[in-house]
Design an enzyme around this catalytic site. Structure first.
Site, mmCIF file in Angstrom:
data_model
loop_
_atom_site.group_PDB
_atom_site.id
_atom_site.type_symbol
_atom_site.label_atom_id
_atom_site.label_comp_id
_atom_site.label_asym_id
_atom_site.label_seq_id
_atom_site.Cartn_x
_atom_site.Cartn_y
_atom_site.Cartn_z
ATOM 1 N N GLU A 80 62.166 45.363 11.424
ATOM 2 C CA GLU A 80 63.739 45.469 11.267
ATOM 3 C C GLU A 80 64.328 45.362 9.819
ATOM 4 O O GLU A 80 65.516 46.122 9.759
ATOM 5 C CB GLU A 80 64.129 44.102 12.102
ATOM 6 C CG GLU A 80 64.403 43.065 11.140
ATOM 7 C CD GLU A 80 63.137 42.532 10.733
ATOM 8 O OE1 GLU A 80 63.241 41.600 9.678
ATOM 9 O OE2 GLU A 80 62.135 42.574 11.210
ATOM 10 N N SER A 94 60.162 44.081 -4.894
ATOM 11 C CA SER A 94 60.509 44.859 -3.729
ATOM 12 C C SER A 94 62.293 45.137 -4.349
ATOM 13 O O SER A 94 62.561 45.591 -5.280
ATOM 14 C CB SER A 94 60.479 44.455 -2.648
ATOM 15 O OG SER A 94 60.711 45.295 -1.578
ATOM 16 N N HIS A 95 62.921 44.652 -3.359
ATOM 17 C CA HIS A 95 64.541 45.280 -3.630
ATOM 18 C C HIS A 95 65.219 43.935 -4.190
ATOM 19 O O HIS A 95 66.312 43.893 -4.287
ATOM 20 C CB HIS A 95 65.089 45.073 -2.001
ATOM 21 C CG HIS A 95 65.139 43.840 -1.323
ATOM 22 N ND1 HIS A 95 63.671 43.590 -0.711
ATOM 23 C CD2 HIS A 95 65.783 43.126 -0.931
ATOM 24 C CE1 HIS A 95 63.717 42.532 -0.037
ATOM 25 N NE2 HIS A 95 65.078 42.199 0.004
#
Length: 539
Positions: free
Chosen positions: A385, A146-147
């Protein structure tokens, strides 16, 4: 010393791609060392080859375990596989393909040998399994951290529902993989058979017309800047522009394993987190060139939304706006479809849900919890979130059961086209109606023993009766939406809340907190939260 967060990466910040790739093959993990074992977090197994935490032995064993798991579950259809642009994703995909071929699994990889975003793999699985002509079930693997920073690799399994595997599946796969590694990978079967090919890009891009109102975007002439941040969505944005004749600029089409074009995150590391103001600094600098500017992380499951008037939106703010808009502009969605949120997301979403007359479905952290509701349409939107979300097609049927940063980015342009207002302006309207919450996440030190206790803490273990001067009205260790354990606690008053959860990677626990009374009140909530949690932990 001045922080370099938000400034362009320097040569000293960059990885040596050759060293990272060589370590993948050269280093052999020791699974008696917890730091080198296979461990599935909320989004698969992650680690760096340089730390002996993501190496060929890991991926071969995990893939062999997945083969055995899917056989045990009676899954006999094709396995869709995709990878992102991290340097370790290529070698890991090759290893996985060899093991899948060695076990006779029918694999479908990208037709052009290109990169495949996480939501696109989920979309392909769901599309295959929804086709009445297919009597078997497909599943998938996404090779991505992912990031995470460029030195990291990641590997995750998506079963036939198309979303992240649940903890029962990942625990079994991880345990079996560690057994296989401990046996020197002697049980791993490999072959060099070439995989089948699937046109991921075309299938996904054409289907987007069923979830996004492109006619409205085109008619309004919305000028879009889309930055893939060097990730797997790079070819997808160009294809979307061409397919729907949009005024869309791919801001940076570069792919580089060092991510040398990125600005540094808050801790001066290279990360591709589009919800971080430091990471998105170069994107925000160009905000006045476009009506809507967006960013995605390396596997495009996260989104960042930038407006000329508001800059980079806080993820919670955009989720609230997206929910307000979607539930008033998707008439074919079920009238009883709930709004899904993680329990550490902003409570302004609670107020939006109440104003819409919709049920709020609050679940623990982890997108996997939204999967059943998205599949049957009982939850039309699920959001985290951390800037990850997905929602249903216009007709109320499932789109993806994994986070989709591409549709959330496109939705911002639809919102502006249809309402004439930017998401930032619409969020201001929400705060005028419901109040303006202040939200922040901070970390507090905790030993491994304290983290273990926090993960098993009950709301009854909290003895405090007040928080920042207000009576405590709820002490939660289970999510209200589905009764699942939250792996920590959430404490709520009428004006504020905090949640505490142990970090999965560091000796800290995370305190999420929000106040509708301003920054000073939030600070008091955070301070008292630490005192309350430390008391419960016996610190």
């Amino acid at each position: 010393m001045t922080s370099r967060a938000g400034t362009l990466a320097e040569p000293s910040d960059l990885i040596d791609p050759e060293a990272v790739s060589a370590a993948y093959y050269d280093l052999i993990p020791d699974v008696t060392n917890p730091a080198q074992k296979v461990v599935f977090g909320t989004s698969g197994h992650r680690g760096s080859s340089l730390d002996s935490a993501f190496n060929e032995a890991h991926i071969a064993a995990i893939t062999q375990a997945i083969v055995e798991y899917r056989a045990g579950q009676g899954i006999t259809g094709p396995l869709f596989i995709g990878r992102d642009t991290h340097i370790l994703s290529g070698p890991a995909e090759r290893t996985a393909l060899e093991v899948l071929a060695g076990n006779g699994v029918h694999v479908l990889a990208d037709a052009e040998g290109g990169y495949v975003p996480t939501p696109v793999v989920s979309h392909a699985i769901i599309a295959y399994n929804a086709d009445p002509q297919n009597t078997d079930q497909a599943d998938g693997i996404v090779v991505t951290p992912s990031h995470n920073p460029p030195r990291d690799g990641g590997f995750k399994y998506n079963p036939p529902h198309g979303g992240p595997a649940d903890s029962d599946a990942t625990t079994w796969i991880a345990n079996r993989a560690n057994e296989i590694i401990a046996g020197g990978n002697a049980e791993v079967k490999k072959s060099m058979v070439s995989p089948g090919r699937h046109d991921f890009l075309r299938g996904y891009v054409i289907d987007l017309a069923k979830i996004i109102d492109f006619e409205a975007i085109k008619k309004a002439g919305i000028r879009i800047g889309a930055d893939p941040l060097g990730g797997a969505s790079v070819e997808y944005w160009a294809a979307i522009r061409d397919a729907y004749d949009l005024d869309l600029t791919v801001m940076n089409p570069s792919v580089d394993p060092t991510w040398r074009f990125m600005t540094l995150d808050w801790d001066e590391k290279i990360r591709m987190d589009p919800s971080s103001a430091s990471v998105m600094a170069s994107v925000v600098a160009r905000k006045d060139e476009f009506d809507i500017t967006t960013g995605n992380d390396a596997d495009a499951d996260r989104h960042g939304i930038v407006t000329p008037d508001g800059g980079l939106m806080n993820p919670n703010h955009y989720l609230a706006v997206a929910i307000q808009y979607l539930y008033t502009h998707r008439p074919e969605w079920r009238s009883d479809a709930a709004i899904g949120k993680t329990l550490v997301s902003s409570s302004i979403i609670d107020k939006v849900a109440e104003s819409l007359g919709r049920r709020l479905w609050e679940v623990p952290v982890g997108f996997k919890w939204f999967v059943p509701g998205l599949i049957d349409g009982s939850v039309a939107f699920g959001g985290e979130e951390s800037a990850g979300a997905s929602f249903l097609r216009a007709d109320g049927t499932v789109w993806t059961t994994d986070k989709d940063g591409i549709i959330l980015a496109l939705l911002a342009s639809e919102i502006l086209a249809v309402t004439g207002k930017t998401p930032s302006q619409l969020y201001t309207e929400l705060t005028e109606k419901f109040g303006d919450p202040v939200y922040q996440r901070v970390d507090a030190a905790a030993s491994k023993e304290q983290k273990a206790r926090l993960g098993k803490l009950s709301g009854d273990d909290i003895t405090a009766t007040e928080l920042a001067g207000d009576p405590i009205i709820a002490k939660l260790s289970e999510a209200p939406g589905n009764g699942a354990a939250v792996g920590g606690v959430k404490v709520v008053t009428e004006k504020a809340w905090f949640a505490a959860r142990p970090s999965g990677t560091e000796d800290v626990y995370k305190i999420y907190a929000e106040s509708f009374e301003g920054p000073e009140h939030l600070k008091r909530v955070q301070e008292e939260a630490k005192t309350i949690v430390d008391a419960a932990l016996g610190a």
